[in-house]
Design an enzyme around this catalytic site. Sequence first.
Site, PDB file in Angstrom:
ATOM      1  N   CYS A 206      -4.022  18.430  -2.996  1.00  0.00           N
ATOM      2  CA  CYS A 206      -3.830  16.969  -3.041  1.00  0.00           C
ATOM      3  C   CYS A 206      -4.196  16.385  -1.684  1.00  0.00           C
ATOM      4  O   CYS A 206      -3.618  16.759  -0.661  1.00  0.00           O
ATOM      5  CB  CYS A 206      -2.386  16.636  -3.405  1.00  0.00           C
TER       6      CYS A 206
ATOM      7  N   CYS B  80      -1.256  14.813   0.195  1.00  0.00           N
ATOM      8  CA  CYS B  80      -0.338  15.833   0.729  1.00  0.00           C
ATOM      9  C   CYS B  80      -0.943  16.451   1.988  1.00  0.00           C
ATOM     10  O   CYS B  80      -0.205  16.767   2.939  1.00  0.00           O
ATOM     11  CB  CYS B  80      -0.045  16.894  -0.330  1.00  0.00           C
TER      12      CYS B  80
ATOM     13  N   HIS C 108       5.432  14.688  -3.415  1.00  0.00           N
ATOM     14  CA  HIS C 108       4.265  14.526  -4.296  1.00  0.00           C
ATOM     15  C   HIS C 108       4.713  14.031  -5.665  1.00  0.00           C
ATOM     16  O   HIS C 108       5.337  14.755  -6.429  1.00  0.00           O
ATOM     17  CB  HIS C 108       3.483  15.835  -4.461  1.00  0.00           C
TER      18      HIS C 108
ATOM     19  N   THR D 290      -7.867   7.027  -8.100  1.00  0.00           N
ATOM     20  CA  THR D 290      -8.733   8.135  -7.699  1.00  0.00           C
ATOM     21  C   THR D 290      -7.963   9.266  -7.016  1.00  0.00           C
ATOM     22  O   THR D 290      -8.406  10.410  -7.056  1.00  0.00           O
ATOM     23  CB  THR D 290      -9.842   7.649  -6.744  1.00  0.00           C
TER      24      THR D 290
ATOM     25  N   HIS E 203       0.682   5.927  -4.555  1.00  0.00           N
ATOM     26  CA  HIS E 203       0.453   5.146  -3.345  1.00  0.00           C
ATOM     27  C   HIS E 203       0.444   3.667  -3.665  1.00  0.00           C
ATOM     28  O   HIS E 203       0.077   3.255  -4.763  1.00  0.00           O
ATOM     29  CB  HIS E 203      -0.856   5.545  -2.653  1.00  0.00           C
TER      30      HIS E 203
ATOM     31  N   HIS F  13      -1.078   0.123  -2.181  1.00  0.00           N
ATOM     32  CA  HIS F  13      -2.018  -0.528  -1.271  1.00  0.00           C
ATOM     33  C   HIS F  13      -1.368  -1.803  -0.736  1.00  0.00           C
ATOM     34  O   HIS F  13      -0.853  -2.607  -1.520  1.00  0.00           O
ATOM     35  CB  HIS F  13      -3.292  -0.933  -2.012  1.00  0.00           C
TER      36      HIS F  13
HETATM   37  P1  5GP Z   1      -6.848   4.585  -5.580  1.00  0.00           P
HETATM   38  O1  5GP Z   1      -8.286   4.334  -5.914  1.00  0.00           O
HETATM   39  O2  5GP Z   1      -6.390   5.934  -6.077  1.00  0.00           O
HETATM   40  O3  5GP Z   1      -5.906   3.472  -5.966  1.00  0.00           O
HETATM   41  O4  5GP Z   1      -6.752   4.586  -4.000  1.00  0.00           O
HETATM   42  C1  5GP Z   1      -7.114   5.669  -3.219  1.00  0.00           C
HETATM   43  C2  5GP Z   1      -7.482   5.124  -1.870  1.00  0.00           C
HETATM   44  O5  5GP Z   1      -7.526   6.190  -0.959  1.00  0.00           O
HETATM   45  C3  5GP Z   1      -8.849   4.439  -1.832  1.00  0.00           C
HETATM   46  O6  5GP Z   1      -8.691   3.080  -1.434  1.00  0.00           O
HETATM   47  C4  5GP Z   1      -9.628   5.261  -0.805  1.00  0.00           C
HETATM   48  O7  5GP Z   1     -10.459   4.485   0.023  1.00  0.00           O
HETATM   49  C5  5GP Z   1      -8.534   5.928  -0.009  1.00  0.00           C
HETATM   50  N1  5GP Z   1      -8.912   7.221   0.562  1.00  0.00           N
HETATM   51  C6  5GP Z   1      -9.573   8.240  -0.073  1.00  0.00           C
HETATM   52  N2  5GP Z   1      -9.719   9.284   0.756  1.00  0.00           N
HETATM   53  C7  5GP Z   1      -9.141   8.925   1.940  1.00  0.00           C
HETATM   54  C8  5GP Z   1      -8.975   9.603   3.194  1.00  0.00           C
HETATM   55  O8  5GP Z   1      -9.393  10.743   3.398  1.00  0.00           O
HETATM   56  N3  5GP Z   1      -8.341   8.914   4.185  1.00  0.00           N
HETATM   57  C9  5GP Z   1      -7.853   7.640   4.005  1.00  0.00           C
HETATM   58  N4  5GP Z   1      -7.253   7.061   5.040  1.00  0.00           N
HETATM   59  N5  5GP Z   1      -7.983   6.981   2.833  1.00  0.00           N
HETATM   60  C10 5GP Z   1      -8.628   7.613   1.819  1.00  0.00           C
HETATM   61 ZN    ZN Z   2       0.249  14.915  -3.064  1.00  0.00          ZN
END
Ligand code: 5GP
Ligand code: ZN
Length: 112
Positions: free
Chosen positions: A3, A6, A45, A93, A98, A100
């Site tokens: 993950c 994680c 997690h 993704t 999480h 935002h």
């Molecule tokens: P989701 O699309 O799942 O709601 O949000 C995942 C977020 O994680 C995305 O906005 C993406 O830019 C961010 N993200 C993906 N990989 C990384 C990483 O390695 N470091 C950081 N700081 N953010 C990440």
């Molecule tokens: Zn995790």
Amino acid sequence: MDCLFCKIIAGDIPSKKAYEDNDMLAFYDIAPQAKVHILVIPKEHIPSIDGLNTDNASVVAKIFSKIPEIAREAGITNGYRIVSNCGDDACQTVKHLHFHILGGEPLSEKMA
Ligand code: 5GP
Ligand code: ZN
């Protein structure tokens, strides 16, 4: 467990931290979608909102009670939006719960 978040919590993948305590970590999104874009995650997690139940949901209250301070410390002064994508239709993704924090500028009137 394989993950990404994680691994960020463990320090195996670097991140720009905004806040950390025993229960949560806040760090700047690598691909910001607003002038200020921070992710807040529980250290436990939990795959998504769909993985919440009465045994593990108290961390969500802790996260939400800390978000105003995290936003303020990040320089957000005129409002912000909290988003949590849950599942494929919502384009989640990373399968670690999480939230935002989006702000620092006027945001789109659209939410979807
Ligand atoms: P989701 O699309 O799942 O709601 O949000 C995942 C977020 O994680 C995305 O906005 C993406 O830019 C961010 N993200 C993906 N990989 C990384 C990483 O390695 N470091 C950081 N700081 N953010 C990440
Ligand atoms: Zn995790």
